[in-house]
Design an enzyme around this catalytic site. Structure first.
Site, PDB file in Angstrom:
ATOM      1  N   SER A 149      17.259-131.934  19.160  1.00 17.73           N
ATOM      2  CA  SER A 149      17.676-130.671  18.024  1.00 17.73           C
ATOM      3  C   SER A 149      17.914-132.098  16.743  1.00 17.73           C
ATOM      4  CB  SER A 149      18.209-130.123  17.870  1.00 17.73           C
ATOM      5  OG  SER A 149      19.210-130.754  18.840  1.00 17.73           O
ATOM      6  N   ASP A 373      30.086-125.175  18.906  1.00 20.08           N
ATOM      7  CA  ASP A 373      29.876-126.237  18.414  1.00 20.08           C
ATOM      8  C   ASP A 373      29.710-127.456  18.087  1.00 20.08           C
ATOM      9  OD1 ASP A 373      27.793-128.173  18.808  1.00 20.08           O
ATOM     10  OD2 ASP A 373      26.048-126.782  17.649  1.00 20.08           O
ATOM     11  N   HIS A 376      26.031-130.921  17.493  1.00 21.90           N
ATOM     12  CA  HIS A 376      25.440-130.347  16.321  1.00 21.90           C
ATOM     13  C   HIS A 376      26.028-130.121  14.681  1.00 21.90           C
ATOM     14  CE1 HIS A 376      22.856-129.098  18.973  1.00 21.90           C
ATOM     15  NE2 HIS A 376      21.491-129.760  18.294  1.00 21.90           N
TER      16      HIS A 376
END
Ligand code: NAG
Ligand code: NAG
Ligand code: NAG
Ligand code: NAG
Ligand code: NAG
Ligand code: NAG
Length: 403
Positions: A149, A373, A376
């Site tokens: 990702s 998170d 990311h």
């Protein structure tokens, strides 16, 4: 997830609002001081200012004013440096190629400073980043990202940066989508420049499947074939620019705990350490690239691991790059694999520079139900710098349209 409990959110704004008059007086004093020390070369000054006066500091006007790519410094480690506050950033604000989950500001993040840090190498001054120049040099090209990702984030960032340089925004289109974390293939087309920017999802890069060796225990539901390149390789090895990354999935949570084991020579590698498997896989990938990619045609980058900051207190500021040190084994594996493999692939060594940016993570400003998170990155933000450093690396190497 002790992060939220430990939160030591240094809320600068709140403090500032209480001390505006004091700060104003201090600013006046510092300004006078500054005028008298203007030639004393106090490097410290800029950092000091950027820490105190986040929204009023402007990047030094002289630096980066030379646009000529020919002025690229040739023998400079562009990955060793520091973050400096630059009010001319970010490179874009809204962007149709950025997924909603990474648009932290739109998702409620109130501070904007995280969008405004420019990477400045210690050893040289880079010419100012020029998205239009990048777009033109990519004319007729195919750029391919492959990885997890974080590769997708970098794909989104590059598409957004290039979109800024396109006059007619509707001429740039998403051809394959949707932009989501499970889509195996994404493609953006920039019609005016006959340019495709692709992303192939392949978190481990090597082959995987549910065809487990005979007599494997029941808990083994699939294996990663550490000596075999993932099938997807056939799709992207003819790119003009290829950017490869892996790292975040090489953990026991994402392998053993899910019944995914490692396999070598048709043997189940019971008890193999995840780190050892990661290194073995990287050796497979680097040697596959050497054997299968035509380096005359394709400029290959391996991007190093971009660290998470799960254990660190949330900060609205970057860490001091001259004092912060951390070792990331995941990054070392790639360095080691590349060292063994003497291919002309380039390294995007973003580990250290990203490690100074705990402020750049999505934190809770996302859309999904994930409470926090710290892996990311927000867009605009840190991934934009990875792409800018890719641009500079291409200019430094000066091959083909990049000469
Ligand atoms: C970073 O650390 C160095 C060395 O300790 C120090 O001189 C400098 O002032 C620090 N910078 C900031 C912005 O705190
Ligand atoms: C990557 O960059 C960091 C920071 O400049 C440096 O310490 C490290 O040695 C670099 N690694 C490689 C393999 O170039
Ligand atoms: C890019 O390529 C197109 C043809 O595909 C050409 O018309 C255009 O002039 C080129 N632009 C630049 C900046 O080279
Ligand atoms: C677009 O680029 C491809 C190579 O990527 C080339 O084969 C094709 O001729 C180009 N088309 C135009 C219209 O320039
Ligand atoms: C790459 O280019 C060099 C120099 O032009 C040439 O000697 C070499 O054979 C080329 N390699 C391939 C795989 O085409
Ligand atoms: C994120 O966390 C901060 C600090 O804990 C809180 O003030 C904010 O409301 C949260 N935002 C969202 C979108 O949950």
């Amino acid at each position: 997830m002790g992060w939220r409990n430990n939160i030591r959110c240094r809320d600068i704004r709140a403090r500032c609002s209480l001390t505006v008059p004091v700060l104003f007086a201090a600013l006046l004093f510092l300004w006078i001081l500054d005028q008298s020390y203007i030639h004393s070369g106090t490097l410290f000054k800029r950092e000091f200012y950027s820490t105190l006066f986040q929204s009023s500091y402007r990047g030094t006007p002289t630096e980066g004013s030379d646009w000529r790519a020919s002025s690229m410094p040739k023998n400079c480690d562009i990955f060793s440096g520091e973050w400096v506050y630059d009010d001319n950033l970010p490179l874009y604000s809204s962007c149709k190629f950025a997924e909603r989950g990474f648009l932290c500001h739109r998702n409620g993040r109130p501070d904007l400073a995280y969008q405004k840090w420019r990477w400045r190498p210690h050893g040289c001054a880079l010419p100012r980043f020029d998205a239009l120049d990048m777009l033109n040099r990519l004319n007729g090209s195919r750029v391919v990202f492959v990885g997890d990702s974080m590769g997708r984030t970098q794909w989104e960032s590059l598409c957004c940066i290039l979109l800024q340089a396109v006059a007619d925004k509707s001429s740039a289109k998403l051809i394959h989508g949707p932009i989501s974390k499970v889509t195996p293939f994404l493609r953006a087309r920039f019609l005016t420049n006959n340019l495709s920017v692709d992303y192939y999802r392949s978190p481990f890069l090597v082959a995987g499947g549910s065809d487990v060796p005979a007599r494997s225990p029941k808990r083994v539901v699939g294996t990663l074939k550490l000596e075999k390149m993932g099938r997807i390789g056939a799709n992207w090895h003819k790119a003009d620019i290829l950017i490869i990354n892996t790292g975040h999935w090489w953990t026991s949570t994402k392998t053993y705990d899910r019944g995914v084991y490692f396999e070598m020579g048709k043997q189940l590698m019971r008890g193999m350490k995840v780190d050892a498997a990661h290194l073995r896989a990287l050796k497979t990938v680097t040697s596959w690239v050497s054997d299968n990619v035509d380096f005359n045609r394709t400029q290959v980058f391996f991007r190093s691991f971009e660290p998470s900051h799960w254990t660190m207190a949330f900060s609205r500021l970057p860490l001091n790059s001259s004092t912060y040190r951390m070792v990331y084994p995941h990054a070392q594996h790639l360095f080691e694999a590349l060292e063994l493999n003497s291919s002309p692939a380039m390294l995007l060594n973003v580990t250290a520079l990203s490690s100074y940016r705990p402020d750049g993570h999505v934190f809770n400003y996302t859309r999904s139900s994930v409470p926090l998170d710290c892996a990311h990155w927000c867009l605009p933000g840190v991934p934009d710098t990875w792409n800018q450093l890719m641009y500079y690396s291409l200019l430094i190497r000066a091959k083909g349209p990049w000469a």
